[in-house]
Enzyme design. Structure first.
Site, short mmCIF file in Angstrom:
data_model
loop_
_atom_site.label_atom_id
_atom_site.label_comp_id
_atom_site.label_asym_id
_atom_site.label_seq_id
_atom_site.Cartn_x
_atom_site.Cartn_y
_atom_site.Cartn_z
N GLU A 41 71.60 31.08 69.17
CA GLU A 41 70.73 31.70 70.17
C GLU A 41 69.57 30.77 70.52
O GLU A 41 69.08 30.03 69.67
CB GLU A 41 70.19 33.01 69.60
N LYS A 112 72.16 39.22 76.64
CA LYS A 112 71.89 40.03 75.44
C LYS A 112 71.49 41.45 75.82
O LYS A 112 70.55 41.66 76.61
CB LYS A 112 70.79 39.35 74.62
N CYS A 153 72.54 37.85 68.23
CA CYS A 153 71.54 38.19 67.21
C CYS A 153 71.38 39.69 66.98
O CYS A 153 72.24 40.31 66.37
CB CYS A 153 70.22 37.52 67.57
#
Length: 270
Positions: A41, A112, A153
């Site tokens: 990330e 995300k 994440c």
């Protein structure tokens, strides 16, 4: 399929981060017969103030970072899953993963969905949503025999995303991260192994490691990048510094796990 995960210590210096990625390709990945490379990330820019993050944002496919990542895929003849870059789109900014095939074509783009808005046990407050907009689409892509489900994440804490990837036919789950040290030491490995076991998928989780600068001071990322098989066994793990881990994904093992323990055929709840 041979995969390589890059563990980085990215900072708020895009040129330096790109140079670090290129060095990893040249010294750790070249000549290793790798098919798929995955970076963590915020690979091209991590930390800094809101203004610095927004200034680092790029309108895809324009931009220094996007072009450099595409060029790496072409030059080294690999599928390159860039764990995320800061994407500028209209008046918004997104934490976006981009995947390139060996010819530089874009295979997938994932924004995300779950943003990191938390207060840690030590009292540190993180509000990713102050700088970044959430994505809305579940994204996967095909490369060779792999169908890869995308996440980034904090997404890893939300099992329904990964269940949907499994239902969509994915056999690999990508979890590039800049996972916080405070929670990482207790949660990183257990959650990743659970995602592998409950979905009977390979899990690829490249991480950031070490300190980077944020407005409130330095933040530490946990590292411990991992490749985990569908039984939940960690087959490769990075040390506590930048580097590369490589492993072969045995898809016969995945088929065997799904045959002897067909739990994903036994869902009774919608």
């Amino acid at each position: 399929m041979r995969v390589a995960l890059i563990q980085m210590n990215s900072r708020h210096d895009k040129a330096a981060n790109i140079a670090a990625l290129r060095e990893m390709f040249e010294t750790k990945i070249k000549g290793q017969g790798v098919d798929l490379v995955m970076a963590p990330e915020y690979a091209t820019f991590l930390g800094g103030t809101r203004e610095e993050q927004w200034a680092a944002g790029e309108t895809f496919p324009a931009g220094e970072g996007y072009g450099a990542m595409r060029d790496l895929a072409i030059e080294y003849g690999v599928t390159f899953h860039v764990g995320s870059m800061i994407e500028a789109d209209g008046n918004g900014y997104y934490n976006t993963a981009v995947v390139f095939d060996p010819k530089g074509n874009e295979l997938g783009r994932y924004r995300k969905i779950h943003l990191f808005d938390v207060e840690t046990p030590q009292g540190h407050v993180f509000r990713e949503s102050d700088n970044i907009n959430p994505g809305k689409e579940i994204v996967s892509y095909q490369t060779g025999d792999l169908k890869v489900g995308c996440s980034i994440c904090y997404d890893m804490r939300f099992s329904e995303l990964f269940q949907q990837h499994m239902k969509n036919g994915c056999n690999v789950l990508a979890v590039p991260a800049a996972f916080n040290l405070e929670t990482g030491k207790d949660h990183w490995e257990p959650i990743l192994r659970t995602r592998a076991i409950e979905n009977q998928c390979w899990v690829l989780a490249p991480g950031q490691v070490g300190l980077h600068q944020e407005p409130a001071g330095e933040r530490a990322c946990y590292g411990n990048s991992m490749i985990i098989d569908p039984w939940g066994t960690v087959v490769a793990r990075a040390s506590n510094k930048p580097g590369v881990i490589i492993a072969d994904l045995d898809m016969d093992l995945l088929d065997n796990v799904r045959t002897i323990l067909p739990s994903n055929k036994h869902h009774v709840l919608a």
